[in-house]
Enzyme design. Structure first.
Site, PDB file in Angstrom:
ATOM      1  N   GLY A 208       2.007  -4.609   2.540  1.00 58.52           N
ATOM      2  CA  GLY A 208       1.611  -4.132   0.632  1.00 58.52           C
ATOM      3  C   GLY A 208       1.650  -5.624  -0.191  1.00 58.52           C
ATOM      4  N   CYS A 209       1.800  -5.796  -1.856  1.00 58.40           N
ATOM      5  CA  CYS A 209       2.327  -6.791  -2.421  1.00 58.40           C
ATOM      6  C   CYS A 209       2.888  -7.391  -2.289  1.00 58.40           C
ATOM      7  CB  CYS A 209       1.699  -6.815  -3.476  1.00 58.40           C
ATOM      8  SG  CYS A 209       1.831  -4.929  -4.086  1.00 58.40           S
ATOM      9  N   TYR A 210       4.524  -6.566  -2.802  1.00 63.18           N
ATOM     10  CA  TYR A 210       5.365  -7.228  -2.505  1.00 63.18           C
ATOM     11  C   TYR A 210       6.180  -7.979  -1.419  1.00 63.18           C
ATOM     12  CZ  TYR A 210       7.022  -4.947  -7.214  1.00 63.18           C
ATOM     13  OH  TYR A 210       7.205  -4.110  -8.278  1.00 63.18           O
ATOM     14  N   ARG A 241      -0.788  -0.465 -11.145  1.00 59.86           N
ATOM     15  CA  ARG A 241      -1.114   0.145 -10.618  1.00 59.86           C
ATOM     16  C   ARG A 241      -2.118   1.521 -11.115  1.00 59.86           C
ATOM     17  NH1 ARG A 241       1.484  -0.227  -4.837  1.00 59.86           N
ATOM     18  NH2 ARG A 241       2.209  -2.467  -4.818  1.00 59.86           N
TER      19      ARG A 241
END
Length: 396
Positions: A208-210, A241
């Site tokens: 994921g992005c984090y 999002r």
């Protein structure tokens, strides 16, 4: 910071036992001396036909792609990126609630692309498909991937395959995992860290992005024992999002910052309380369409300076196309990576002696999601990993 996502031992590496949910989780082993680095990286005895050696793509040869969940932001971003990919051709697109519609009617900014109509997953024909981007919501992916033809290469952008321990999955997501055998097979797709494992995988769990924005700077420093495994503080801020949630409404987030998951977001460290690693992590939504900034406050090992951290990251990522260390006191800003697959970072000396501040920025929809997914599938298909990803950031 506490989260779900597991990993196998990287042989010969002295560092940290690293787990992650959607990518990021740290945990040390009770071993005396040098702890081990654990990253979800191995494939469990895949059948011979899954080997990347049998799927090397020749120059100019088309790879037929299916995009599952194409009506979401990550699916649309896959389509945008593949518009400039010379060898990936979209053959199938699914979106159950939009079945029968033209993709350009859902996302008019992509109306110029020659694409198949959207279909329900149950009606999708995979007979002429080589690889799949699975962009479905968390909790729905497991059974769908389980039912796909076994010869397909798959990159999953959900969190469904990011925890090897199915008991931890149940704890974080509130229900038992429906395809535990896939948990063992999936390789964690942090490209710059696990490139060789990804290259030989059939199934990749995309970070994921984090986790991407946090692990890219922290993993090399932890492996090199340049920072302590305690008192790591992470403040991360992300663009909003797509999703029908009250917290995502303009009136809820406009003009301010929206903290969430304060007591236990899945991207935090669920194992932290059971280990010697102390990480505090708070994610925040900010009113912007794209982007993510992670600010990490770390305590350095005795005798280590902020300059040492910088030099180690610079040498680690020297030659990497998509991870860049900025010069001098230049602070990374999200506006400098919008629309690109880049991660920009820099290291600063903290006012507190013995501590440093690391800032990294990415486009959460590209390097934090769809761009890294394309980067991973390029590797899985034997292509240069930058193929179709050489978009420069959009500024202003």
């Amino acid at each position: 910071m506490g989260v779900p996502r597991d990993g196998d031992l990287m042989n010969g590496v002295c560092g940290l036992n690293l787990k992650s949910c959607s990518g990021f989780m740290l945990k040390t082993t009770p071993k005396v001396g040098c702890p081990s680095l654990r990253v979800r990286a191995s494939v469990s005895s895949p059948q011979k036909q899954y080997s990347s050696k049998t799927t090397q793509v020749k120059s100019g040869e088309e790879v037929q792609i299916a995009v599952l969940g194409a009506s979401g932001y990550t699916g649309a971003e896959i389509v945008r990126l593949l518009a400039s990919h010379p060898q990936f051709h979209i053959k199938v697109m699914t979106a159950d609630r939009k079945a029968g519609e033209q993709f350009g009617s859902v996302f008019p900014h992509l109306i110029t692309q020659d694409l198949p109509n959207l279909v329900a997953i149950k009606d999708a024909d995979f007979s002429n498909v080589d690889a799949v981007f699975c962009c479905l919501p968390h909790g729905t992916t497991q059974e769908i991937i389980k039912g796909l033809p076994k010869q397909l290469k798959i990159v999953d952008l959900s969190a469904d395959l990011q925890l090897r321990d199915i008991n931890e999955y149940a704890e974080w997501y509130g229900h038992s995992h429906r395809a535990p055998e896939l948990q063992q097979e999936a390789v964690y797709g942090l490209t710059e860290v696990l490139r060789d494992e990804i290259r030989n995988a059939r199934l990749v769990a995309n970070p994921g992005c984090y986790p991407t924005s946090i692990q890219l700077p922290l993993v090399p420093l932890i492996k090199a024992k340049l920072i302590k495994l305690s008192n790591i503080i992470i403040d991360a801020k992300s663009g909003v999002r797509r999703g029908v949630k009250e917290a995502n409404l303009y009136t809820e987030i406009a003009g301010g910052i929206h903290a969430y998951g304060i007591k236990g977001h899945r991207h935090g460290l669920s194992e932290a309380a059971k280990s010697k690693v102390t990480i505090s992590f708070t994610p925040n939504l900010i009113c912007m369409k794209r982007g993510m900034q992670s600010t990490m406050f770390v305590e350095m090992a005795p005798g280590v300076t902020a300059g040492d951290l910088y030099q180690h990251l610079k040498s680690t990522y020297e030659g990497e196309e998509f991870v860049k260390l900025l010069h001098g006191s230049t602070a990374p800003h999200t506006r400098h990576v919008v629309g690109s697959n880049y991660c920009f970072m820099n290291v600063f000396e903290d006012r507190i002696p013995g501590r440093a501040i690391i800032i990294s920025v990415i486009d959460n929809l590209v390097k934090g999601s769809s761009g890294q997914a394309v980067q991973n599938l390029n590797l899985m298909m034997g292509l240069p990993e930058n193929t179709g990803l050489q978009y420069q950031p959009l500024f202003p």
